[in-house]
Write a protein that holds these residues in place. Structure first.
Motif, PDB file in Angstrom:
ATOM      1  N   LEU A 121     -33.134   9.185  -9.908  1.00  0.00           N
ATOM      2  CA  LEU A 121     -33.710   9.524 -11.199  1.00  0.00           C
ATOM      3  C   LEU A 121     -32.717  10.418 -11.919  1.00  0.00           C
ATOM      4  O   LEU A 121     -32.436  11.522 -11.441  1.00  0.00           O
ATOM      5  CB  LEU A 121     -35.011  10.305 -11.021  1.00  0.00           C
ATOM      6  CG  LEU A 121     -36.310   9.611 -10.584  1.00  0.00           C
ATOM      7  CD1 LEU A 121     -36.580   8.370 -11.398  1.00  0.00           C
ATOM      8  CD2 LEU A 121     -36.355   9.340  -9.118  1.00  0.00           C
ATOM      9  N   PRO A 144     -30.641  11.346 -16.049  1.00  0.00           N
ATOM     10  CA  PRO A 144     -30.591  11.081 -17.486  1.00  0.00           C
ATOM     11  C   PRO A 144     -29.526  10.065 -17.913  1.00  0.00           C
ATOM     12  O   PRO A 144     -29.553   9.577 -19.042  1.00  0.00           O
ATOM     13  CB  PRO A 144     -30.321  12.459 -18.104  1.00  0.00           C
ATOM     14  CG  PRO A 144     -29.773  13.290 -17.011  1.00  0.00           C
ATOM     15  CD  PRO A 144     -30.294  12.743 -15.720  1.00  0.00           C
ATOM     16  N   CYS A 168     -34.245  12.482  -5.824  1.00  0.00           N
ATOM     17  CA  CYS A 168     -34.421  13.415  -6.939  1.00  0.00           C
ATOM     18  C   CYS A 168     -33.288  14.439  -6.961  1.00  0.00           C
ATOM     19  O   CYS A 168     -33.066  15.131  -5.971  1.00  0.00           O
ATOM     20  CB  CYS A 168     -35.729  14.168  -6.790  1.00  0.00           C
ATOM     21  SG  CYS A 168     -37.150  13.081  -6.614  1.00  0.00           S
ATOM     22  N   GLY A 169     -32.629  14.543  -8.094  1.00  0.00           N
ATOM     23  CA  GLY A 169     -31.590  15.557  -8.264  1.00  0.00           C
ATOM     24  C   GLY A 169     -32.230  16.868  -8.690  1.00  0.00           C
ATOM     25  O   GLY A 169     -33.400  16.911  -9.074  1.00  0.00           O
ATOM     26  N   GLU A 181     -27.797  21.406 -11.526  1.00  0.00           N
ATOM     27  CA  GLU A 181     -27.017  20.711 -12.566  1.00  0.00           C
ATOM     28  C   GLU A 181     -26.785  19.241 -12.229  1.00  0.00           C
ATOM     29  O   GLU A 181     -26.099  18.514 -12.941  1.00  0.00           O
ATOM     30  CB  GLU A 181     -25.674  21.424 -12.788  1.00  0.00           C
ATOM     31  CG  GLU A 181     -25.770  22.614 -13.711  1.00  0.00           C
ATOM     32  CD  GLU A 181     -26.595  22.364 -14.970  1.00  0.00           C
ATOM     33  OE1 GLU A 181     -26.310  21.393 -15.673  1.00  0.00           O
ATOM     34  OE2 GLU A 181     -27.530  23.139 -15.241  1.00  0.00           O
ATOM     35  N   SER A 199     -33.703   6.525 -15.942  1.00  0.00           N
ATOM     36  CA  SER A 199     -33.983   7.716 -16.727  1.00  0.00           C
ATOM     37  C   SER A 199     -35.344   7.606 -17.391  1.00  0.00           C
ATOM     38  O   SER A 199     -35.766   6.519 -17.794  1.00  0.00           O
ATOM     39  CB  SER A 199     -32.905   7.855 -17.805  1.00  0.00           C
ATOM     40  OG  SER A 199     -33.312   8.774 -18.788  1.00  0.00           O
ATOM     41  N   GLY A 215     -35.958   9.159 -20.208  1.00  0.00           N
ATOM     42  CA  GLY A 215     -35.736   9.170 -21.651  1.00  0.00           C
ATOM     43  C   GLY A 215     -34.569  10.064 -21.990  1.00  0.00           C
ATOM     44  O   GLY A 215     -33.962  10.672 -21.106  1.00  0.00           O
ATOM     45  N   PHE A 235     -33.789  12.989 -22.741  1.00  0.00           N
ATOM     46  CA  PHE A 235     -34.041  14.423 -22.692  1.00  0.00           C
ATOM     47  C   PHE A 235     -33.770  14.865 -21.261  1.00  0.00           C
ATOM     48  O   PHE A 235     -33.737  14.040 -20.354  1.00  0.00           O
ATOM     49  CB  PHE A 235     -35.478  14.768 -23.101  1.00  0.00           C
ATOM     50  CG  PHE A 235     -36.514  13.860 -22.504  1.00  0.00           C
ATOM     51  CD1 PHE A 235     -36.956  12.752 -23.196  1.00  0.00           C
ATOM     52  CD2 PHE A 235     -37.024  14.110 -21.234  1.00  0.00           C
ATOM     53  CE1 PHE A 235     -37.908  11.904 -22.630  1.00  0.00           C
ATOM     54  CE2 PHE A 235     -37.972  13.283 -20.676  1.00  0.00           C
ATOM     55  CZ  PHE A 235     -38.416  12.159 -21.384  1.00  0.00           C
TER      56      PHE A 235
HETATM   57  C1  LIG Z   1     -31.164  19.830 -15.070  1.00  0.00           C
HETATM   58  S1  LIG Z   1     -31.037  18.151 -14.628  1.00  0.00           S
HETATM   59  C2  LIG Z   1     -29.305  17.899 -14.652  1.00  0.00           C
HETATM   60  C3  LIG Z   1     -28.793  17.392 -15.954  1.00  0.00           C
HETATM   61  C4  LIG Z   1     -27.312  17.110 -15.956  1.00  0.00           C
HETATM   62  N1  LIG Z   1     -26.557  18.334 -15.819  1.00  0.00           N
HETATM   63  C5  LIG Z   1     -26.926  16.408 -17.254  1.00  0.00           C
HETATM   64  O1  LIG Z   1     -26.563  17.091 -18.222  1.00  0.00           O
HETATM   65  O2  LIG Z   1     -27.023  15.167 -17.322  1.00  0.00           O
HETATM   66  C6  LIG Z   1     -31.461  18.110 -12.940  1.00  0.00           C
HETATM   67  C7  LIG Z   1     -31.947  16.792 -12.426  1.00  0.00           C
HETATM   68  O3  LIG Z   1     -33.094  16.373 -13.144  1.00  0.00           O
HETATM   69  C8  LIG Z   1     -33.181  14.976 -13.161  1.00  0.00           C
HETATM   70  N2  LIG Z   1     -33.326  14.529 -14.567  1.00  0.00           N
HETATM   71  C9  LIG Z   1     -33.041  15.242 -15.672  1.00  0.00           C
HETATM   72  N3  LIG Z   1     -33.301  14.556 -16.778  1.00  0.00           N
HETATM   73  C10 LIG Z   1     -33.776  13.361 -16.390  1.00  0.00           C
HETATM   74  C11 LIG Z   1     -34.222  12.207 -17.082  1.00  0.00           C
HETATM   75  N4  LIG Z   1     -34.206  12.131 -18.406  1.00  0.00           N
HETATM   76  N5  LIG Z   1     -34.666  11.157 -16.350  1.00  0.00           N
HETATM   77  C12 LIG Z   1     -34.667  11.207 -15.002  1.00  0.00           C
HETATM   78  N6  LIG Z   1     -34.259  12.276 -14.290  1.00  0.00           N
HETATM   79  C13 LIG Z   1     -33.817  13.347 -14.967  1.00  0.00           C
HETATM   80  C14 LIG Z   1     -31.937  14.433 -12.462  1.00  0.00           C
HETATM   81  O4  LIG Z   1     -32.270  14.096 -11.127  1.00  0.00           O
HETATM   82  C15 LIG Z   1     -30.994  15.621 -12.528  1.00  0.00           C
HETATM   83  O5  LIG Z   1     -30.067  15.586 -11.494  1.00  0.00           O
END
Ligand SMILES: C[S@@+](CC[C@H](N)C(=O)[O-])C[C@H]1O[C@@H](n2cnc3c(N)ncnc32)[C@H](O)[C@@H]1O
Length: 235
Positions: free
Chosen positions: A84, A86, A109-110, A113, A128, A130, A132
């Motif tokens: 999952l 973005p 699941c990440g 960052e 993803s 969406g 966001f």
């Molecule tokens: C804070 S986010 C990391 C975002 C990343 N640094 C970026 O700018 O693309 C942490 C985790 O949330 C999940 N995540 C964040 N946005 C997502 C989305 N739109 N769809 C699916 N998973 C998401 C991913 O697994 C990601 O590794």
């Protein structure tokens, strides 16, 4: 269907022990298991993240515990490994329906960052929610898994159907009403009280088409309208 979720926060998925998905698990139609990625860390303090090379804000999940967790789960689940994130393909009902036909799936699941890029080759697909950014993949895995499970045969009871719901046939759903007949001066459309099933079907189809046309031109333009649909829209 067997689903394994790889996460740093397994307790977040307790949500699937309730309601429709909880009942489907009790009946043995769905089996959802979580694996804590932290359990696979080679670090003596069970650390799973570290500073990003090149600098920058936040921490990055290391590849080692993620890859070892995937390897371990794959011994009992031969399904696709879905991350999952973005940067992935945007989820829609077509993708959900496609995934619901699989017998086994693994979700990763990440968090923080994100995950070290070298773990990505162990994923078959990235999806993803969406355009966001969420705090973690768990937040995306929950709605995706819920949506997949509810279209698995026999998960919904006979009284609950997904075939006339939004997106199933590319349209948005028609308006729904329940008792009382009048609420704050507003009455239920007469046709729904008529008992005339064919007229009700046509009215619902017409409403579905009109709502889709008004609210989601992108979906409406993809519809293959039948002769009856065109007539209903002209009315
Ligand atoms: C804070 S986010 C990391 C975002 C990343 N640094 C970026 O700018 O693309 C942490 C985790 O949330 C999940 N995540 C964040 N946005 C997502 C989305 N739109 N769809 C699916 N998973 C998401 C991913 O697994 C990601 O590794």
């Amino acid at each position: 269907m067997r689903i394994n979720i790889l996460t740093l926060f397994p307790e977040m998925f307790n949500i699937f022990n309730h309601s429709i998905i909880g009942r489907a698990q009790e009946k043995g139609i769905i089996d959802i298991k979580t694996t804590n990625i932290r359990d696979f860390s080679n670090n003596k303090h069970k650390k799973v993240d570290d500073y990003p090379y090149g600098g920058g804000a936040g921490m990055v999940m290391a590849a080692q515990p993620v890859v070892d967790a995937i390897r371990s789960v794959k011994t009992s689940n031969k399904g696709k490994v879905i991350f999952l994130g973005p940067r992935g393909k945007k989820v829609n009902q077509d993708l959900i329906n496609e995934l619901s036909k699989e017998e086994e799936l693994i979700f990763v699941c990440g968090h923080y960052e994100g995950i070290d890029e070298r773990a990505y080759k162990y994923f078959d697909m990235e999806i993803s929610l969406g355009d966001f950014v969420l705090t973690g993949g768990e937040m995306a895995a929950i709605p995706v898994i819920d949506s997949i499970c509810r279209v698995v045969p026999e998960v919904l009871g006979r009284e609950e159907s997904f075939t006339d719901e939004s997106f199933y046939d590319g349209t948005l759903e028609y308006p729904q009403y329940t008792r009382p007949v009048e609420f704050e001066g507003e009455k239920v459309p007469e046709i729904l009280l008529s008992g005339h099933h064919e007229n009700i079907r046509k009215w619902r189809r017409q409403q579905s088409l009109l709502i889709t046309k008004e609210r989601r031109k992108d979906l409406f333009n993809k519809l293959k309208l039948s002769k009856e649909d065109k007539k209903l829209l002209e009315k």
